[in-house]
Design a protein around this motif. Sequence first.
Motif, PDB file in Angstrom:
ATOM      1  N   VAL A 176       0.809  -1.086   0.211  1.00 36.61           N
ATOM      2  CA  VAL A 176      -0.087  -0.018   0.057  1.00 36.61           C
ATOM      3  C   VAL A 176       0.846   1.125  -0.081  1.00 36.61           C
ATOM      4  CG1 VAL A 176      -1.814   1.074   1.312  1.00 36.61           C
ATOM      5  CG2 VAL A 176      -1.947  -1.239   1.084  1.00 36.61           C
ATOM      6  N   SER A 177       1.923   1.489   0.843  1.00 39.05           N
ATOM      7  CA  SER A 177       2.553   2.651   1.173  1.00 39.05           C
ATOM      8  C   SER A 177       4.215   2.192   1.198  1.00 39.05           C
ATOM      9  CB  SER A 177       2.309   3.225   2.468  1.00 39.05           C
ATOM     10  OG  SER A 177       2.685   2.502   3.719  1.00 39.05           O
ATOM     11  N   GLY A 178       4.456   1.201   1.065  1.00 35.56           N
ATOM     12  CA  GLY A 178       5.897   0.691   1.169  1.00 35.56           C
ATOM     13  C   GLY A 178       6.171   0.435   2.657  1.00 35.56           C
ATOM     14  N   ALA A 179       5.137   0.695   3.493  1.00 37.60           N
ATOM     15  CA  ALA A 179       5.260   0.281   4.952  1.00 37.60           C
ATOM     16  C   ALA A 179       6.630   1.078   5.713  1.00 37.60           C
ATOM     17  CB  ALA A 179       5.618  -1.280   5.272  1.00 37.60           C
ATOM     18  N   HIS A 180       6.676   2.327   5.619  1.00 36.19           N
ATOM     19  CA  HIS A 180       7.857   3.130   6.112  1.00 36.19           C
ATOM     20  C   HIS A 180       7.486   3.344   7.799  1.00 36.19           C
ATOM     21  CE1 HIS A 180       8.606   5.453   2.074  1.00 36.19           C
ATOM     22  NE2 HIS A 180       8.637   4.014   2.046  1.00 36.19           N
TER      23      HIS A 180
ATOM     24  N   SER B  73      11.276   7.294   5.144  1.00 35.72           N
ATOM     25  CA  SER B  73      10.647   8.042   4.167  1.00 35.72           C
ATOM     26  C   SER B  73      11.771   9.114   3.481  1.00 35.72           C
ATOM     27  CB  SER B  73       9.434   8.840   4.613  1.00 35.72           C
ATOM     28  OG  SER B  73       8.362   7.845   5.241  1.00 35.72           O
ATOM     29  N   ILE B  74      12.287   9.839   4.354  1.00 31.41           N
ATOM     30  CA  ILE B  74      13.468  10.641   3.721  1.00 31.41           C
ATOM     31  C   ILE B  74      14.415   9.804   3.000  1.00 31.41           C
ATOM     32  CG2 ILE B  74      15.371  12.225   4.513  1.00 31.41           C
ATOM     33  CD1 ILE B  74      13.458  13.007   6.929  1.00 31.41           C
TER      34      ILE B  74
ATOM     35  N   ASP C 151       4.639  13.659  -1.414  1.00 30.88           N
ATOM     36  CA  ASP C 151       4.497  12.338  -0.634  1.00 30.88           C
ATOM     37  C   ASP C 151       5.227  12.387   0.607  1.00 30.88           C
ATOM     38  OD1 ASP C 151       2.585  11.112  -2.169  1.00 30.88           O
ATOM     39  OD2 ASP C 151       3.946  10.026  -3.510  1.00 30.88           O
ATOM     40  N   LEU C 152       6.498  12.733   0.499  1.00 29.87           N
ATOM     41  CA  LEU C 152       7.353  12.697   1.680  1.00 29.87           C
ATOM     42  C   LEU C 152       6.569  13.708   2.884  1.00 29.87           C
ATOM     43  CD1 LEU C 152       9.977  12.367   3.444  1.00 29.87           C
ATOM     44  CD2 LEU C 152      10.865  14.247   2.352  1.00 29.87           C
TER      45      LEU C 152
ATOM     46  N   GLY D  33       3.265  14.316   3.113  1.00 28.01           N
ATOM     47  CA  GLY D  33       2.310  13.422   3.458  1.00 28.01           C
ATOM     48  C   GLY D  33       2.599  12.508   4.522  1.00 28.01           C
ATOM     49  N   TYR D  34       3.771  11.494   4.061  1.00 28.53           N
ATOM     50  CA  TYR D  34       4.146  10.264   4.937  1.00 28.53           C
ATOM     51  C   TYR D  34       4.308  10.769   6.203  1.00 28.53           C
ATOM     52  CZ  TYR D  34       4.256   6.534   1.095  1.00 28.53           C
ATOM     53  OH  TYR D  34       3.916   5.692   0.413  1.00 28.53           O
ATOM     54  N   VAL D  35       5.178  11.751   6.393  1.00 27.56           N
ATOM     55  CA  VAL D  35       5.883  12.220   7.677  1.00 27.56           C
ATOM     56  C   VAL D  35       4.703  12.884   8.563  1.00 27.56           C
ATOM     57  CG1 VAL D  35       7.156  13.963   8.698  1.00 27.56           C
ATOM     58  CG2 VAL D  35       8.141  12.593   6.994  1.00 27.56           C
ATOM     59  N   ALA D  36       3.709  13.565   7.897  1.00 29.53           N
ATOM     60  CA  ALA D  36       2.567  14.007   8.537  1.00 29.53           C
ATOM     61  C   ALA D  36       1.812  12.951   8.977  1.00 29.53           C
ATOM     62  CB  ALA D  36       1.695  14.863   7.691  1.00 29.53           C
ATOM     63  N   ALA D  37       1.370  11.981   8.375  1.00 31.22           N
ATOM     64  CA  ALA D  37       0.643  10.714   8.693  1.00 31.22           C
ATOM     65  C   ALA D  37       1.511   9.882   9.813  1.00 31.22           C
ATOM     66  CB  ALA D  37       0.507   9.847   7.530  1.00 31.22           C
ATOM     67  N   GLN D  38       2.530   9.767   9.770  1.00 28.07           N
ATOM     68  CA  GLN D  38       3.330   8.895  10.608  1.00 28.07           C
ATOM     69  C   GLN D  38       3.227   9.718  12.092  1.00 28.07           C
ATOM     70  OE1 GLN D  38       7.057   9.086   8.569  1.00 28.07           O
ATOM     71  NE2 GLN D  38       6.526   7.578   7.230  1.00 28.07           N
TER      72      GLN D  38
END
Length: 206
Positions: A41-45, A51-52, A64-65, A67-72
Amino acid sequence: MKSYVMEAIGAFFLVLVYGFTSDALAVGLTLMALIYIGFKVSGAHYNPAVSIAFFLQRKISGADLAGYVAAQLIGGFLSAGALFFLSSGVFYLDPPPSTDLYQQAFAEVGFTFLFVMVMLTFSLPKSPRNFQTVGLAAGLTFTGILLAGTPVSGGVFNPAISIGTALFDLLSGGNSYVHALLYTLAPVAGGSIAAGLYSYLYSGNK
């Protein structure tokens, strides 16, 4: 959007298990399960340092970076709230008093580097075999670095864990945010170094 939701869910449960127990094996096994759930789905970071590194490898965009960091971070914050609800205590992270800042930073940088190298090595080459092994490899690696690094640095290796819990602690009147800089910059540095070394070592294999 599905990727961001998956990242938030993964960070939520990772922090939840982290807060419930200090057992490295429990955290590693949970991470392994979460990677298998979210890899396609996301790569499971579930970790801004990961993510960086993927951003530096040009596998995700700048948008996307973010978005990923905010979600985490949201997942980590909500998990800290869940831990407070379930235990009536605020979960936060402190480095051990037996080591100094330089030792703590070295451990956070070094062991995060190792973990991110494993994630890159098993995630970037596209093959069914890698999908079958990435969760096991990453979960066991995280277990190992927790066992080795916790006595030195407190064993965080993930800014989503430190920032999310520090923010909730701050809103509750605590001051664990003073350690957030260590637990943010050091893992990010480790992940960035891993991305650079991965490019150097495997540039001919891409």
